[in-house]
Design a protein around this motif. Sequence first.
Motif, short mmCIF file in Angstrom:
data_model
loop_
_atom_site.label_atom_id
_atom_site.label_comp_id
_atom_site.label_asym_id
_atom_site.label_seq_id
_atom_site.Cartn_x
_atom_site.Cartn_y
_atom_site.Cartn_z
N ALA A 1 -21.29 -58.32 -11.92
CA ALA A 1 -19.83 -58.46 -12.02
C ALA A 1 -19.44 -59.92 -12.20
O ALA A 1 -18.46 -60.24 -12.89
N LEU A 2 -20.19 -60.82 -11.56
CA LEU A 2 -19.94 -62.26 -11.77
C LEU A 2 -20.08 -62.62 -13.24
O LEU A 2 -19.33 -63.45 -13.77
N ALA A 3 -21.05 -61.98 -13.90
CA ALA A 3 -21.27 -62.27 -15.33
C ALA A 3 -20.04 -61.90 -16.16
O ALA A 3 -19.76 -62.56 -17.17
N ASP A 4 -19.31 -60.86 -15.75
CA ASP A 4 -18.07 -60.50 -16.47
C ASP A 4 -17.08 -61.66 -16.44
O ASP A 4 -16.46 -62.00 -17.45
N ILE A 5 -16.92 -62.23 -15.26
CA ILE A 5 -15.96 -63.34 -15.09
C ILE A 5 -16.40 -64.54 -15.92
O ILE A 5 -15.59 -65.16 -16.63
N TRP A 6 -17.67 -64.86 -15.85
CA TRP A 6 -18.18 -66.04 -16.56
C TRP A 6 -18.08 -65.86 -18.07
O TRP A 6 -17.78 -66.82 -18.80
N CYS B 1 -13.02 -50.05 -15.29
CA CYS B 1 -13.22 -51.01 -14.19
C CYS B 1 -13.87 -52.29 -14.72
O CYS B 1 -13.47 -53.41 -14.38
N ARG B 2 -14.87 -52.12 -15.57
CA ARG B 2 -15.56 -53.29 -16.16
C ARG B 2 -14.67 -53.99 -17.17
O ARG B 2 -14.70 -55.22 -17.27
N THR B 3 -13.91 -53.22 -17.91
CA THR B 3 -12.96 -53.82 -18.85
C THR B 3 -12.01 -54.74 -18.09
O THR B 3 -11.77 -55.89 -18.49
N GLY B 4 -11.46 -54.23 -16.99
CA GLY B 4 -10.55 -55.03 -16.17
C GLY B 4 -11.21 -56.27 -15.63
O GLY B 4 -10.59 -57.34 -15.55
N ASN B 5 -12.49 -56.15 -15.30
CA ASN B 5 -13.22 -57.29 -14.74
C ASN B 5 -13.41 -58.39 -15.78
O ASN B 5 -13.28 -59.58 -15.48
N LEU B 6 -13.72 -58.00 -17.03
CA LEU B 6 -13.83 -58.99 -18.10
C LEU B 6 -12.47 -59.64 -18.37
O LEU B 6 -12.38 -60.87 -18.53
N LEU B 7 -11.41 -58.83 -18.40
CA LEU B 7 -10.07 -59.36 -18.62
C LEU B 7 -9.65 -60.28 -17.47
O LEU B 7 -8.89 -61.23 -17.68
N LEU B 8 -10.16 -60.00 -16.28
CA LEU B 8 -9.88 -60.86 -15.13
C LEU B 8 -10.41 -62.27 -15.39
O LEU B 8 -9.75 -63.26 -15.07
N GLY B 9 -11.59 -62.36 -15.98
CA GLY B 9 -12.13 -63.68 -16.34
C GLY B 9 -11.31 -64.36 -17.41
O GLY B 9 -11.02 -65.56 -17.33
N ILE B 10 -10.91 -63.59 -18.43
CA ILE B 10 -10.10 -64.15 -19.52
C ILE B 10 -8.75 -64.64 -19.00
O ILE B 10 -8.18 -65.61 -19.51
#
Length: 304
Positions: free
Chosen positions: A21-26, A152-161
């Motif tokens: 999940a950290l990788a999504d943010i990065w 859920c993962r989509t939201g996590n990537l968008l959280l990083g963006i």
Amino acid sequence: MNTSRLFAYLQLTRPANVVTALADIWAGFAIAGAWTYIIIDWGSGSNEFLINLAWLSLSTIGLYAGGVAFNDVFDAELDAVERPERPIPSGRVTKSNAAWMSFLLLVLGIIAAAQVNLTSAIIALAVAALAVIYDYWGKHQNLLGPINMGLCRTGNLLLGISVIPSTLSTFWPLGFIPLVFVAAITMISRGEVHGKNRNALYGGLAMYVLVILAIASMPILHYTPLWEVLPFLALLSYMIFPPLIKAIRSQNPKLIGKSVKAAVISLIIVNASIAAAFAGWKIGIIVLLLLPISLWLAKKFAVT
């Protein structure tokens, strides 16, 4: 709290998965262009972006750990039959304590995101809601379940963006990449206990190919040399396809489980590929450094 009890609580959070999940943010930071300020233009607001990276990393830790722990809370009765060794059915963690821990972790995720900006807080709240909906209802739905998990993962990537909120209006469609990849994993994982889901396995294979083709097209659209992304996609293919092909041939639940585990860990490589496509191979390597940490944790804690 003694060591064995602490280990049981950590088991509920799936630490190896949390690292993915950290990788999504990065990767989201790479899409938004924030790594440029941190790595290249040091001093031009880099401090602020570094702090925001820490807050959003903490946010995703809370959201993911809370979400997967709630999954075990809702599955306690089923796990007592199918997976009695898990922390709740084995009696090492009470169901009420696990529920409180899950709730507090989700709250932590939302509060941490709110330290960055309002957009981040709203996305974190949405991810928390989607995680609970999946745990309680979505995973029992043949079609909507994989989509729910993927969101859920989509939201996590968008959280990083969302570290630079204005970039979301341009790059939100990239959220379909983790959605498709995680939906594929979720669909495949339904054969982990009983096997015999060849159609789902073939469907997952097709979705993996679609994700790889989508990432391979990014350098063309964003003027990054293709060679900077291809090694990451080669590694991704090496990680996900051999175990999945073995699972398709055998229909063995154990091999399906190994395929799922490889794909979950490979979410880091998916994100590293995206980061390389937007910010170059060096940033891709930074994201990829999470892979050995996740692999090490996967030896200590269950992934699925």
